[in-house]
Design an enzyme around this catalytic site. Sequence first.
Site, mmCIF file in Angstrom:
data_model
loop_
_atom_site.group_PDB
_atom_site.id
_atom_site.type_symbol
_atom_site.label_atom_id
_atom_site.label_comp_id
_atom_site.label_asym_id
_atom_site.label_seq_id
_atom_site.Cartn_x
_atom_site.Cartn_y
_atom_site.Cartn_z
ATOM 1 N N LYS A 169 1.093 -1.279 0.053
ATOM 2 C CA LYS A 169 -0.102 0.056 -0.110
ATOM 3 C C LYS A 169 0.907 1.184 0.124
ATOM 4 C CE LYS A 169 -0.331 -0.058 5.016
ATOM 5 N NZ LYS A 169 -1.105 -0.826 6.190
ATOM 6 N N ARG B 60 -10.651 -0.341 14.278
ATOM 7 C CA ARG B 60 -10.305 0.408 13.200
ATOM 8 C C ARG B 60 -11.115 -0.078 11.954
ATOM 9 N NH1 ARG B 60 -4.370 0.883 10.306
ATOM 10 N NH2 ARG B 60 -4.928 -1.035 9.702
ATOM 11 N N TYR C 156 14.371 30.349 9.685
ATOM 12 C CA TYR C 156 13.278 31.020 9.932
ATOM 13 C C TYR C 156 12.775 31.177 11.340
ATOM 14 C CZ TYR C 156 11.266 30.831 5.137
ATOM 15 O OH TYR C 156 11.225 30.682 3.874
ATOM 16 N N MET D 2 10.962 24.562 3.604
ATOM 17 C CA MET D 2 10.239 23.764 2.701
ATOM 18 C C MET D 2 11.299 22.978 1.595
ATOM 19 S SD MET D 2 7.714 24.902 -0.291
ATOM 20 C CE MET D 2 6.606 25.537 0.735
HETATM 21 C C1 LIG Z 1 -0.345 -1.660 6.931
HETATM 22 C C2 LIG Z 1 -0.939 -3.006 7.377
HETATM 23 C C3 LIG Z 1 -0.071 -4.195 7.423
HETATM 24 C C4 LIG Z 1 1.469 -4.027 7.455
HETATM 25 O O1 LIG Z 1 1.848 -3.666 8.616
HETATM 26 P P1 LIG Z 1 3.529 -3.388 9.072
HETATM 27 O O2 LIG Z 1 3.471 -2.866 10.296
HETATM 28 O O3 LIG Z 1 3.941 -2.555 8.029
HETATM 29 O O4 LIG Z 1 4.076 -4.740 8.749
HETATM 30 C C5 LIG Z 1 -0.736 -5.404 7.585
HETATM 31 N N1 LIG Z 1 -2.031 -5.358 7.591
HETATM 32 C C6 LIG Z 1 -2.882 -4.474 7.637
HETATM 33 C C7 LIG Z 1 -4.139 -4.554 7.925
HETATM 34 C C8 LIG Z 1 -2.386 -3.167 7.449
HETATM 35 O O5 LIG Z 1 -3.142 -2.179 7.677
#
Ligand SMILES: *Cc1c(COP(=O)(O)O)cnc(C)c1O
Length: 377
Positions: free
Chosen positions: A52, A151, A272, A320
Site C-alpha cells: 500500500k 479500526r 526562519y 520547505m
Molecule cells: C499496513 C498493514 C499491514 C502491514 O503492517 P506493518 O506493520 O507495516 O508490517 C498489515 N496489515 C494491515 C491490515 C495493514 O493495514
Amino acid sequence: MTTDFSTFTDIEKHALTKGTGGYLTLDLGALCANYLLLQKQAGEARVSAVVKADAYGIGADKVAPVLYQVGCRDFFVAHACEAFSLRQRLPADASLYVLNGLMPGAEAACADQNIIPVLNSADQIARWLEVAASRGERLPAVLQFDTGMSRLGLSPEDREALDCEAIKAHLDVHFLMSHLACADEPSHSANLGQLAVMREISAHFPNAAVSFANSGGLFLSPDFRYQLARPGVALYGGAPNDARPNPMQPVVGLHVAVIQTRTVPAGTRIGYGGTYVAATEMKLATIAAGYADGLPRSLSPRGAAWFGDVRLPIVGRVSMDSIILDISALADGTLVAGRFVELIGPHQSLDAIAADAGTISYEILTSLGRRFHREYL
Ligand SMILES: *Cc1c(COP(=O)(O)O)cnc(C)c1O
C-alpha cells in the site's frame, strides 16, 4: 575559487547532472533478502507483501514484480485503485487484496479485474454477495474481524448476524483476517488479548485459513503466524519491533546536496524565526531538501546529517526546500557546494532519523520526496 569536481564521487557527479537536490537509493536486493528472512521467520506460514501507499513510498511498480520473482504471490494494498494499477504489472496468479474492502461503486471493477476485497462490514459483505448473485459466479473474498483495534473489520455483533450459508454458497473465502494494534511492542498485553479473540473466531470457521501477523506479529510467538503473514515495514528495512536490534537489511539510502556554505560570527540568527542563535563563530552548510521532501520540521533541533564519520547537527528550522547544518566540526574546504551529505545510510538508519523527528519509520518512508533522483539497485 571555482569548485574542484575531481574530488567528487561518481554518485555525486551523476546526481548533479540530474539537477536533483537529493539522491535516493532503493536496494531491491535488500528488499528480496528481507522477504526471504521473513519467510524463514514465518516457518510454515506463507508470507505476503503489503505494498500500500506505493510500497511505503519505495515504488509499488518496482517492488511487487521483484517480490513476485522471489516467490511472493499475495499483495495487499489499501485502495482499489492501487490494485487496479498493480494488476497490470503482475502475472494472473498473483492475488491482490484491498484492505479498505469494497467501497460503494467499485464492485464491478473489482470483480472484472479479479481484485479481492477484504470485507470489513456487513454492508460490504451484502454488496459483494449481490455482485456474485448477479453474475452467477462465486467471488473471492477475505473476511476481516475486529479483534481489539476498533479500526476495520466485523464487530462481535456483525459476527453473530453473519449469513454463513450465503457466504459459503457464493463467496470463495480465502482466509479470515485481523490486524494487531501493538505488535511492535512484544510485551504489550493487548497482543495476547487479540490472539484470544482470533482463536475464538477461527473456532467458528474450522476449515478457514487465517492471516493475523504484520511485521511485528511475525516476531511474536509462533501462535501469531497462522497461514498467511502480512509484513510491510520490515520488507522495506524498518524495525519490526522496538525490543531488539533490527534484523532487517536497509533498503533506502538518502543523500542530499550542499547548496552553499558560510561562516557566521557569534550572535547570528539562523533560519526562519531566528530561533537558533550561534553561541560562537559557526560554519554552516545549507542542503537541498526540506519538509517538502519528507524531512519533517520536527527534525530541528534534534536531527543531523553525516559527512563521512562526522555528525553535522541540524540548526534552525527545517525549511520547505532546505536545511541548515552546523559543519564546524569539519576542516575548511571539506564540505563544499555540490557534495552530498548522508541523511539515511550507514551512519543514520531510517529508524534513527524517524526517532529524531519524533515519528516512526513508516511516516518517513511514505513521505520520501518525489523530487529526489531515484536509483533502484
Ligand atoms: C499496513 C498493514 C499491514 C502491514 O503492517 P506493518 O506493520 O507495516 O508490517 C498489515 N496489515 C494491515 C491490515 C495493514 O493495514
